[in-house]
Design a protein around this motif. Structure first.
Motif, mmCIF file in Angstrom:
data_model
loop_
_atom_site.group_PDB
_atom_site.id
_atom_site.type_symbol
_atom_site.label_atom_id
_atom_site.label_comp_id
_atom_site.label_asym_id
_atom_site.label_seq_id
_atom_site.Cartn_x
_atom_site.Cartn_y
_atom_site.Cartn_z
ATOM 1 N N TRP A 113 0.828 -1.203 0.000
ATOM 2 C CA TRP A 113 0.000 0.000 0.000
ATOM 3 C C TRP A 113 0.868 1.260 0.000
ATOM 4 N N ALA A 114 1.962 1.267 0.763
ATOM 5 C CA ALA A 114 2.826 2.441 0.845
ATOM 6 C C ALA A 114 3.361 2.826 -0.533
ATOM 7 N N GLU A 115 3.764 1.841 -1.318
ATOM 8 C CA GLU A 115 4.254 2.133 -2.664
ATOM 9 C C GLU A 115 3.152 2.749 -3.507
ATOM 10 N N LEU A 116 1.954 2.199 -3.407
ATOM 11 C CA LEU A 116 0.815 2.728 -4.153
ATOM 12 C C LEU A 116 0.474 4.140 -3.701
ATOM 13 N N TYR A 117 0.453 4.357 -2.401
ATOM 14 C CA TYR A 117 0.083 5.649 -1.841
ATOM 15 C C TYR A 117 1.068 6.739 -2.256
ATOM 16 N N VAL A 118 2.360 6.474 -2.048
ATOM 17 C CA VAL A 118 3.373 7.471 -2.392
ATOM 18 C C VAL A 118 3.424 7.701 -3.905
ATOM 19 N N GLY A 119 3.203 6.626 -4.660
ATOM 20 C CA GLY A 119 3.284 6.742 -6.113
ATOM 21 C C GLY A 119 2.140 7.496 -6.750
ATOM 22 N N THR A 120 1.024 7.617 -6.051
ATOM 23 C CA THR A 120 -0.160 8.259 -6.638
ATOM 24 C C THR A 120 -0.593 9.526 -5.914
ATOM 25 N N ASN A 165 9.168 -16.984 8.282
ATOM 26 C CA ASN A 165 8.185 -17.381 9.290
ATOM 27 C C ASN A 165 8.407 -16.724 10.644
ATOM 28 N N VAL A 166 9.550 -16.096 10.835
ATOM 29 C CA VAL A 166 9.902 -15.534 12.133
ATOM 30 C C VAL A 166 10.234 -14.057 11.985
ATOM 31 N N ALA A 167 9.669 -13.242 12.851
ATOM 32 C CA ALA A 167 9.968 -11.814 12.836
ATOM 33 C C ALA A 167 11.381 -11.572 13.347
ATOM 34 N N GLY A 168 12.004 -10.546 12.821
ATOM 35 C CA GLY A 168 13.346 -10.187 13.249
ATOM 36 C C GLY A 168 13.361 -8.780 13.824
ATOM 37 N N ALA A 169 14.542 -8.201 13.903
ATOM 38 C CA ALA A 169 14.665 -6.819 14.367
ATOM 39 C C ALA A 169 14.014 -5.886 13.350
ATOM 40 N N TYR A 170 13.532 -4.765 13.822
ATOM 41 C CA TYR A 170 12.877 -3.822 12.923
ATOM 42 C C TYR A 170 13.862 -3.320 11.866
ATOM 43 N N GLN A 171 13.358 -3.217 10.637
ATOM 44 C CA GLN A 171 14.062 -2.568 9.551
ATOM 45 C C GLN A 171 13.311 -1.281 9.220
ATOM 46 N N TYR A 172 14.056 -0.212 9.001
ATOM 47 C CA TYR A 172 13.453 1.106 8.821
ATOM 48 C C TYR A 172 13.632 1.572 7.376
ATOM 49 N N PHE A 173 12.617 2.256 6.875
ATOM 50 C CA PHE A 173 12.628 2.701 5.482
ATOM 51 C C PHE A 173 12.139 4.137 5.358
ATOM 52 N N LEU A 174 12.769 4.852 4.461
ATOM 53 C CA LEU A 174 12.228 6.096 3.940
ATOM 54 C C LEU A 174 11.671 5.778 2.562
ATOM 55 N N ILE A 175 10.383 6.031 2.383
ATOM 56 C CA ILE A 175 9.704 5.754 1.113
ATOM 57 C C ILE A 175 9.321 7.092 0.511
ATOM 58 N N PHE A 176 9.738 7.357 -0.712
ATOM 59 C CA PHE A 176 9.434 8.656 -1.313
ATOM 60 C C PHE A 176 9.379 8.548 -2.836
ATOM 61 N N ARG A 177 8.743 9.548 -3.427
ATOM 62 C CA ARG A 177 8.698 9.646 -4.882
ATOM 63 C C ARG A 177 9.735 10.670 -5.329
ATOM 64 N N ASP A 178 10.656 10.236 -6.166
ATOM 65 C CA ASP A 178 11.756 11.113 -6.556
ATOM 66 C C ASP A 178 11.350 12.033 -7.697
ATOM 67 N N TYR A 179 12.307 12.822 -8.179
ATOM 68 C CA TYR A 179 12.011 13.799 -9.221
ATOM 69 C C TYR A 179 11.705 13.157 -10.567
ATOM 70 N N ALA A 180 12.000 11.873 -10.715
ATOM 71 C CA ALA A 180 11.645 11.137 -11.930
ATOM 72 C C ALA A 180 10.299 10.427 -11.767
ATOM 73 N N ASP A 181 9.575 10.721 -10.672
ATOM 74 C CA ASP A 181 8.276 10.114 -10.363
ATOM 75 C C ASP A 181 8.382 8.607 -10.126
ATOM 76 N N GLU A 182 9.534 8.166 -9.665
ATOM 77 C CA GLU A 182 9.726 6.775 -9.286
ATOM 78 C C GLU A 182 9.686 6.653 -7.762
ATOM 79 N N VAL A 183 9.029 5.612 -7.266
ATOM 80 C CA VAL A 183 8.965 5.393 -5.821
ATOM 81 C C VAL A 183 10.239 4.690 -5.363
ATOM 82 N N GLN A 184 10.882 5.260 -4.362
ATOM 83 C CA GLN A 184 12.123 4.714 -3.828
ATOM 84 C C GLN A 184 11.910 4.229 -2.393
#
Length: 246
Positions: A113-120, A165-184
């Protein structure tokens, strides 16, 4: 309750779940079935398009059952495609997993959903490009086309061939749409998450103000050390459009 409202409620309940609610007496059964198929197939199509990776992990019957449960139990407040996808993510936060469900169901759905949301998403205020060499002394904003996320499963790698099948340590992300309109999706560490989250909660701060406030939480690092580490990172994000000025 008026007769019309009562009929509408009976109709809506039956459309959501004909196994649990009686059909309105005044409407022929074949017409009710047409209505139900139209409503459900619209929602089903939205979910198929919004969560392709998640769908690929299910057999058709199990995926259909999950969609039907969402349709029957969750009270959506908007008919728009993007809103239905967001409301499906909300539904999964309190959803009790069945044997057919992957343990990472809620996190993978949020990731897709995050990719869809940021991309649109439409930017309500125009953002100006921030010259990276001016960043150290400028008020900073996290782009409106950016968001932060944390996952305990490696959602970026999940596929039919890789399902942890097993949760691990949290991984953190910055999700954004760049100047080329690509989701990173950029993997960041906890210190960077704290920095960007502080900027999100109190936009318009300078880098010096940010690092001075964060030093209290990241001892023994000093504000000067944090400033030196954060500057090239934020300069890179500014080049890509995740950090802006207005």
């Amino acid at each position: 309750m008026t007769a019309l409202k009562s009929t509408q409620l009976t109709f809506a309940n039956y459309i959501r779940d004909p196994r649990q609610f009686p059909a309105p007496a005044a409407i022929p059964a074949e017409r009710l079935e047409v209505y139900r198929e139209l409503f459900f197939n619209n929602v089903r199509g939205f979910l198929d398009n919004a969560f392709p990776v998640l769908q690929s992990l299910y057999c058709p019957e199990a995926w259909l059952a999950l969609q039907q449960q969402f349709f029957a139990q969750y009270r959506c407040h908007s008919p728009y495609f993007l809103h239905i996808a967001e409301q499906f993510v909300s539904f999964l936060q309190d959803y009790a997993l069945r044997p057919a469900d992957p343990v990472f169901l809620a996190e993978l759905a949020h990731y897709e959903w995050a990719e869809l949301y940021v991309g649109t998403k439409k930017c309500e205020q125009p953002a100006l490009t921030l010259a990276p060499d001016k960043l150290a002394d400028s008020p900073l904003w996290l782009s409106e086309l950016a968001m932060l996320a944390a996952y305990q499963y490696p959602v970026q790698n999940i596929s039919k061939d890789f399902q942890p099948n097993v949760a691990g340590a949290y991984q953190y992300f910055l999700i954004f749409r760049d100047y080329a309109d690509e989701v990173q999706f950029v993997s960041i560490n906890q210190a960077s998450l704290l920095l960007l989250n502080a900027l999100s909660e109190q936009p318009g701060q300078t880098l010096a103000a940010l690092t001075s406030a964060l030093a209290e939480h990241l001892a023994p690092l000093t504000p000067a050390q944090l400033h030196a580490a954060a500057l090239p990172l934020l300069q890179q994000f500014a080049k890509q459009g995740a950090i802006v000025m207005r």
